[in-house]
Design a protein around this motif. Structure first.
Motif, mmCIF file in Angstrom:
data_model
loop_
_atom_site.group_PDB
_atom_site.id
_atom_site.type_symbol
_atom_site.label_atom_id
_atom_site.label_comp_id
_atom_site.label_asym_id
_atom_site.label_seq_id
_atom_site.Cartn_x
_atom_site.Cartn_y
_atom_site.Cartn_z
ATOM 1 N N ASP B 105 18.212 16.346 -16.129
ATOM 2 C CA ASP B 105 17.856 15.112 -15.428
ATOM 3 C C ASP B 105 16.467 14.678 -15.884
ATOM 4 O O ASP B 105 15.783 15.381 -16.643
ATOM 5 C CB ASP B 105 17.977 15.255 -13.907
ATOM 6 C CG ASP B 105 16.931 16.155 -13.297
ATOM 7 O OD1 ASP B 105 15.822 16.250 -13.849
ATOM 8 O OD2 ASP B 105 17.207 16.775 -12.256
ATOM 9 N N VAL B 106 16.050 13.503 -15.452
ATOM 10 C CA VAL B 106 14.811 12.929 -15.989
ATOM 11 C C VAL B 106 13.588 13.792 -15.649
ATOM 12 O O VAL B 106 12.651 13.901 -16.449
ATOM 13 C CB VAL B 106 14.653 11.454 -15.532
ATOM 14 C CG1 VAL B 106 14.632 11.323 -14.019
ATOM 15 C CG2 VAL B 106 13.420 10.801 -16.117
ATOM 16 N N ILE B 107 13.609 14.448 -14.504
ATOM 17 C CA ILE B 107 12.462 15.293 -14.132
ATOM 18 C C ILE B 107 12.379 16.501 -15.065
ATOM 19 O O ILE B 107 11.320 16.821 -15.611
ATOM 20 C CB ILE B 107 12.574 15.759 -12.661
ATOM 21 C CG1 ILE B 107 12.588 14.544 -11.727
ATOM 22 C CG2 ILE B 107 11.426 16.704 -12.301
ATOM 23 C CD1 ILE B 107 12.816 14.883 -10.263
ATOM 24 N N GLU B 108 13.513 17.141 -15.259
ATOM 25 C CA GLU B 108 13.549 18.292 -16.164
ATOM 26 C C GLU B 108 13.183 17.870 -17.589
ATOM 27 O O GLU B 108 12.456 18.577 -18.296
ATOM 28 C CB GLU B 108 14.954 18.914 -16.157
ATOM 29 C CG GLU B 108 15.357 19.475 -14.806
ATOM 30 C CD GLU B 108 16.861 19.750 -14.695
ATOM 31 O OE1 GLU B 108 17.218 20.718 -14.014
ATOM 32 O OE2 GLU B 108 17.676 18.985 -15.277
ATOM 33 N N THR B 148 19.779 12.360 -17.957
ATOM 34 C CA THR B 148 20.420 11.531 -16.935
ATOM 35 C C THR B 148 19.406 11.155 -15.868
ATOM 36 O O THR B 148 18.486 11.917 -15.577
ATOM 37 C CB THR B 148 21.583 12.283 -16.252
ATOM 38 O OG1 THR B 148 21.058 13.481 -15.675
ATOM 39 C CG2 THR B 148 22.668 12.645 -17.248
ATOM 40 N N ILE B 149 19.572 9.970 -15.324
ATOM 41 C CA ILE B 149 18.723 9.522 -14.221
ATOM 42 C C ILE B 149 19.586 9.561 -12.971
ATOM 43 O O ILE B 149 20.659 8.959 -12.949
ATOM 44 C CB ILE B 149 18.185 8.100 -14.493
ATOM 45 C CG1 ILE B 149 17.223 8.137 -15.688
ATOM 46 C CG2 ILE B 149 17.500 7.526 -13.246
ATOM 47 C CD1 ILE B 149 16.685 6.781 -16.112
#
Lengths: 252, 252
Positions: B105-108, B148-149
């Motif tokens: 995901d975008v944070i990772e 992915t967001i």
């Protein structure tokens, strides 16, 4: 971490408790883009205060498949009207101001929203100002918390729909994190606080508190900030009103 | 919390190592909006693969003050060309695919970017596909990771510039290291507050606020809690003392 698993963890209802308020938006494209940003992140409650041009074909085009958010948007003539029934009013602002607002960055704001929204019937409004200049001081006076979005210190000029996108994304992400703390009692809502401030101002006039040295509006703003920061409960506002009644009964 | 303090914590160079690549963008407005989103979050390296219409007055208008990002953008004819010299290629995609990409995901993704960019000379590209259909499988084949967001599982249709905004924001936030501290004015100390509470109690006695129904000590405790939560500054306590002096001067 799987996207799918994360998506199952949100508390559906918390999204319904967040109201996006756009004040004096001049470009209808920004309203459409905001609706799209919101729907992508599960938000649906949009309030428009005196938009220059709405409804508008440009807004609908930019909303893409989020035209349901537009068609259910509430148009108001004043910000006060858009805030009725809301328990926490958050103003989006890039700037630090001289007067001390309670300031949180967007991450802190969203985790606070999670905690507020975990109580039944508690609502939050996040208010975004007009395109070129943002929220006026008078509009910020109605907010108890100021939300800043971190970014480039040399160029900070987020488009209003982009700011809503960032907030909505962060809010979505914050719902994935779980573990919401319950706030103590039922928080006072905007109406409770607003009439408390009016009563306070009237009582201070009654005891001749204001004088020529310090402008009344500035002092009232500082008092709003002070009380706003503590996010008073309904019961606490009732106690404060009881004190003011002893000084001067309220005659609006 | 001071925005300024936070802003001093980023590692300047890591922003220069992140390249945004937009593939086959059809709407020049999206290129302008992407430039603005990037500059707000300290990114400046924009690659455009076969844009339909660039340069364009529409892009420049939407870029607002970020036209420097546009004018230094590199236009390429193929995605391969835009990826030369890059160490990690990340493809932005909303969808889960049958074929197993490495998905973050975008944070990772952003925390991985921080670790890649911490090495000298290592660069990262984040690739965004065309407006209506995103990245093709052939384009995704050039990516080693899929980003992915998170968002609405029933409606996921982020505008490409909005996706860049979310990524750029998250990337900015990931560069901030710890320590978001509150640095308001000088806080009132225990003595200031304690004598304010004594003065308050005396003033409330003076206006006959307390009555038999509610114990005085309980009410005072609630008022202490209310004011205590807002962590008043010295100056704010002085304002409150000024009000109390109008009601009843303090005689300890």
């Amino acid at each position: 971490m799987s996207e799918i698993n994360k998506e199952r963890n949100y508390t559906l209802t918390s999204f319904d408790k967040v109201r996006i308020v756009m004040v004096n938006t001049t470009e209808p494209g920004n309203i459409g883009a905001a609706a799209r940003a919101m729907k992508n992140m599960m938000l649906s409650e949009l309030y428009l205060v005196a938009p220059s041009n709405f409804p508008s074909a440009v807004a609908t085009a930019r909303a893409s498949g989020a035209d349901d958010v537009l068609s259910s948007a509430t148009v108001c003539s004043s910000l006060e009207e858009a805030l009725v029934g809301v328990n926490l009013v958050i103003g989006a602002s890039a700037r630090q101001r001289n007067i001390k607002w309670r300031q949180l960055d967007v991450i802190e704001t969203c985790s606070e929203i999670q905690s507020i929204a975990s109580k039944e019937n508690q609502k939050v409004a996040v208010v975004f100002g007009t395109e070129n200049s943002g929220l006026t001081n008078e509009e910020l006076d109605l907010c108890s918390t100021l939300m800043t979005i971190p970014g480039n210190p040399e160029y900070f000029s987020l488009n209003v729909a982009s700011a809503i996108q960032v907030f909505a994304y962060q809010n979505y992400v914050s719902t994935l994190e779980g573990g919401f703390e319950n706030t103590p009692g039922e928080l006072a809502n905007f109406d409770d606080l607003n009439s408390f401030y009016k009563h306070l101002e009237q009582a201070l006039e009654h005891i001749d508190y204001f004088d020529a040295k310090k402008p009344q509006s500035l002092l009232m703003r500082r008092l709003r900030r002070l009380f706003g920061r503590s996010m008073p409960e309904k019961e606490e506002v009732a106690i404060l009103r009881g004190i003011l009644n002893k000084i001067n009964p309220y005659n609006p």
